[in-house]
Write a protein that holds these residues in place. Structure first.
Motif, PDB file in Angstrom:
ATOM      1  N   ILE A 142      63.171  36.718  50.832  1.00  0.00           N
ATOM      2  CA  ILE A 142      63.482  37.406  50.023  1.00  0.00           C
ATOM      3  C   ILE A 142      64.348  36.657  48.580  1.00  0.00           C
ATOM      4  N   SER A 143      65.243  35.652  48.913  1.00  0.00           N
ATOM      5  CA  SER A 143      65.824  35.014  47.987  1.00  0.00           C
ATOM      6  C   SER A 143      64.819  34.227  46.988  1.00  0.00           C
ATOM      7  N   ILE A 144      63.693  33.543  47.518  1.00  0.00           N
ATOM      8  CA  ILE A 144      62.818  33.163  46.631  1.00  0.00           C
ATOM      9  C   ILE A 144      62.014  34.078  46.047  1.00  0.00           C
ATOM     10  N   TYR A 145      62.017  35.329  46.433  1.00  0.00           N
ATOM     11  CA  TYR A 145      61.045  36.396  45.806  1.00  0.00           C
ATOM     12  C   TYR A 145      62.053  37.008  44.624  1.00  0.00           C
ATOM     13  N   LEU A 146      63.301  36.852  44.730  1.00  0.00           N
ATOM     14  CA  LEU A 146      64.048  37.293  43.867  1.00  0.00           C
ATOM     15  C   LEU A 146      64.041  36.499  42.658  1.00  0.00           C
ATOM     16  N   ASN A 147      63.904  35.277  42.812  1.00  0.00           N
ATOM     17  CA  ASN A 147      63.922  34.111  41.882  1.00  0.00           C
ATOM     18  C   ASN A 147      62.612  34.187  41.275  1.00  0.00           C
ATOM     19  N   ARG A 148      61.636  34.672  41.428  1.00  0.00           N
ATOM     20  CA  ARG A 148      60.330  34.509  40.858  1.00  0.00           C
ATOM     21  C   ARG A 148      60.378  35.283  39.309  1.00  0.00           C
TER      22      ARG A 148
END
Length: 585
Positions: free
Chosen positions: A418-424
């Protein structure tokens, strides 16, 4: 084309879990509550002006808007509104023969007849396409004409769109991706500039900023049903004996009031679930998670009638269920797929997916169960080489609920995927609103952690007038209310931008108490005296006070106050707007 619409759009299910319980849309339809949004610099503000006519949808100051957007949350009735509009166009200027007071609203059928053709498109069925003309060919023309007649029909449609005034209905922008990053909206070629586009979407799609402000000629807010109790009675009349209807309906209204379900009734999908559950003897208490787990239970029951209760339910909303425990492995597989499709897949494959995804998550083994239960639905997709099936969850909100359930079982996903997703994307935190709200009702620790991540991303936007801040304010509030409805009274959600008004003062103040030290913006707008607020000593102007302790607000950069009866503690330069009473304590 009118015959196609009358076949395709004329029926809707009364129950969200029973595909066989259908009624003609015109017989149960109730007009929506649609509000105008006022266009300002870089943003839109909701007004209290209600739109009750089709003319009001299409025109601003008697000028036709080329691109009109209707935004509304999941299950608010966006799809049904477009279906009813298309059917009203089919009826012609005289409209439906049905006569009831609901026909007073959106009864100006003549406003639709100025469009020679209305093209109704479901965007989730064309996720990789950008050209509206191609969508019309595949979703409408190919369903009307046999293969040998299609080329002539394509040419005819192109001529029509060049020379005739047409209306294009595009349903579900939030479920559409386009073929590349260059296309944020479905496009019309310049030759088709006589066409008007009416597009529905969830609010997050516009809030994330990919759709240019200049691309939106008019924006409307769909907030659900105008008269939800009327629709409740209609649905109840299909579920109980005629002799019992009035008694059951009176009891239902008292039940809604007692359990404080009025707000949920504004959503047609929620309303249907609540009424159907009540008719079956199941009373709910205002939790969205409770309603969705009821939907899951009802769907699973269709594929496997074996019953067994939980000795130790994984979450409170599972407590009274009987059909989920025997199907936990199926639920967990579906939830894992729902999560990974939303957070890992390319957007084009996150909502409509192929057999490859079913195989990857071992759903192919339980495909029959998923399809028979109705939690997944399938459609045939034809290509020049071969035909195949594509799959999707019964509703995007169901996929989001299952994704939240998977996160609640695997908290490590928040720091990872989710952290990676939010950084997209800088605004990615807005499109997971429904997942977050469900998570608040399932697991407090997970919800608190995710709210902190969302607020961190929101705080990166230094424009305190950005609509994204107010949107997150609404999301966190909805999460608090969902947590409370599930018995979690001590949830500590993170928020740094506060927008108070008379409708949210009580709940938002609970969040403020845990976040005053982190607050960046405090905006109090049009506040009026509230009953049951603490009376201050030496009160000489207001009977009731709204108190905010500013001593610990070390990060506060903007303090905007508008209204009366606001009491503050601290030393700040105050900007006054309108009539206001302020004093230091």
């Amino acid at each position: 084309m009118k015959k196609l619409y009358n076949d395709k759009l004329n029926y809707m299910t009364v129950s969200p879990v029973d595909d066989y319980s259908v009624e003609k849309l015109r017989n149960i339809y109730r007009p929506p509550k649609i509000l105008e949004m006022c266009k300002e610099i870089r943003t839109f503000k909701k007004t209290e002006k209600q739109v009750n006519t089709y003319k009001g949808v299409f025109l601003t100051d008697n000028t036709v808007n080329p691109r009109i957007f209707i935004q509304g949350e999941a299950g608010s009735g966006k799809t049904t509104f477009l279906a009813k509009l298309a059917l009203d166009w089919c009826e012609g200027v005289h409209g439906s023969s049905a006569s009831d007071k609901s026909k007073i609203i959106f009864a100006d059928f003549d406003a639709l007849q100025c469009y020679e053709y209305v093209f109704h498109i479901t965007l989730r069925n064309s996720v990789n396409q950008c050209d509206v003309y191609t969508m019309i060919k595949e979703q409408i023309i190919d369903r009307i004409y046999s293969e040998k007649d299609r080329e002539k029909a394509y040419e005819l449609v192109s001529k029509i769109m060049k020379h005739q005034r047409c209306l294009v209905l595009l349903d579900g922008l939030d479920e559409w991706t386009g073929s590349d990053d260059q296309h944020n909206l479905p496009t019309l070629v310049v030759d088709h500039n006589n066409c008007v586009m009416l597009i529905t979407t969830r609010p997050w799609k516009l809030a994330e900023g990919n759709v240019k402000h200049s691309d939106i000629d008019a924006l409307l807010q769909l907030e659900g049903i105008n008269e939800p109790f009327e629709l409740s009675k209609i649905i109840l009349s299909r579920l109980v004996d005629k002799e019992e209807l009035e008694i059951k309906y009176t009891a239902f209204t008292l039940y809604v009031e007692k359990q404080k379900l009025e707000e949920l009734l504004s959503s047609p999908m929620m309303l249907s679930a609540i009424v159907c559950a009540y008719a079956d003897g199941k009373e709910l208490k205002g939790s969205k998670c409770e309603i969705y787990i009821l939907l899951v239970e009802s769907l699973f029951k269709k594929a496997n009638s074996y019953k067994c209760t939980f000795e130790q339910p994984p979450f409170p909303c599972f407590t009274q269920t009987e059909n989920i425990q025997p199907n936990m492995e199926n639920l967990n597989r579906l939830a894992e797929m729902a999560f990974h499709l939303l957070f890992l897949n390319e957007r084009a494959n996150s909502i409509v997916f192929s057999i490859k995804e079913l195989t990857k998550f071992k759903i192919d083994v339980i495909k029959n169960f998923a399809l028979q239960s109705g939690i997944l639905t399938a459609q045939r997709t034809a290509s020049a080489l071969r035909s195949s099936s594509s799959f999707m969850f019964i509703h995007l909100s169901m996929q989001e609920f299952l994704a939240a359930y998977h996160i609640a079982r695997n908290m490590n996903l928040i720091d990872g995927i989710i952290s990676i997703y939010l950084n997209r994307n800088p605004k990615a935190y807005l499109d997971i609103a429904q997942v977050f709200i469900f998570l608040c009702g399932l697991d407090v620790s997970c919800a608190e952690k995710l709210s902190s991540m969302m607020d961190e991303r929101d705080a990166l936007d230094t424009d305190h007038l950005s609509s994204s801040h107010e949107r997150l304010n609404e999301i966190i509030l909805a999460g608090l209310r969902e947590a409370n409805a599930n018995g979690y009274s001590d949830i500590a959600l993170k928020l740094s931008h506060f927008y108070f008004d008379n409708n949210n003062i009580i709940d938002l103040h609970k969040i403020w108490e845990n976040n005053a030290a982190n607050a960046i913006v405090l905006n109090i707008d049009d506040m009026k005296p509230l009953e049951n607020q603490r009376i201050s000593p030496g009160n000489d102007e207001c009977a009731y006070q709204n108190t905010f302790d500013l001593h610990s607000c070390l990060e506060l950069t903007h303090l905007d106050l508008s209204g009366r009866c606001i009491l503050g503690k601290g030393k700040y330069t105050i900007r006054f707007f309108g009539q206001m009473s302020f004093r230091y304590v």
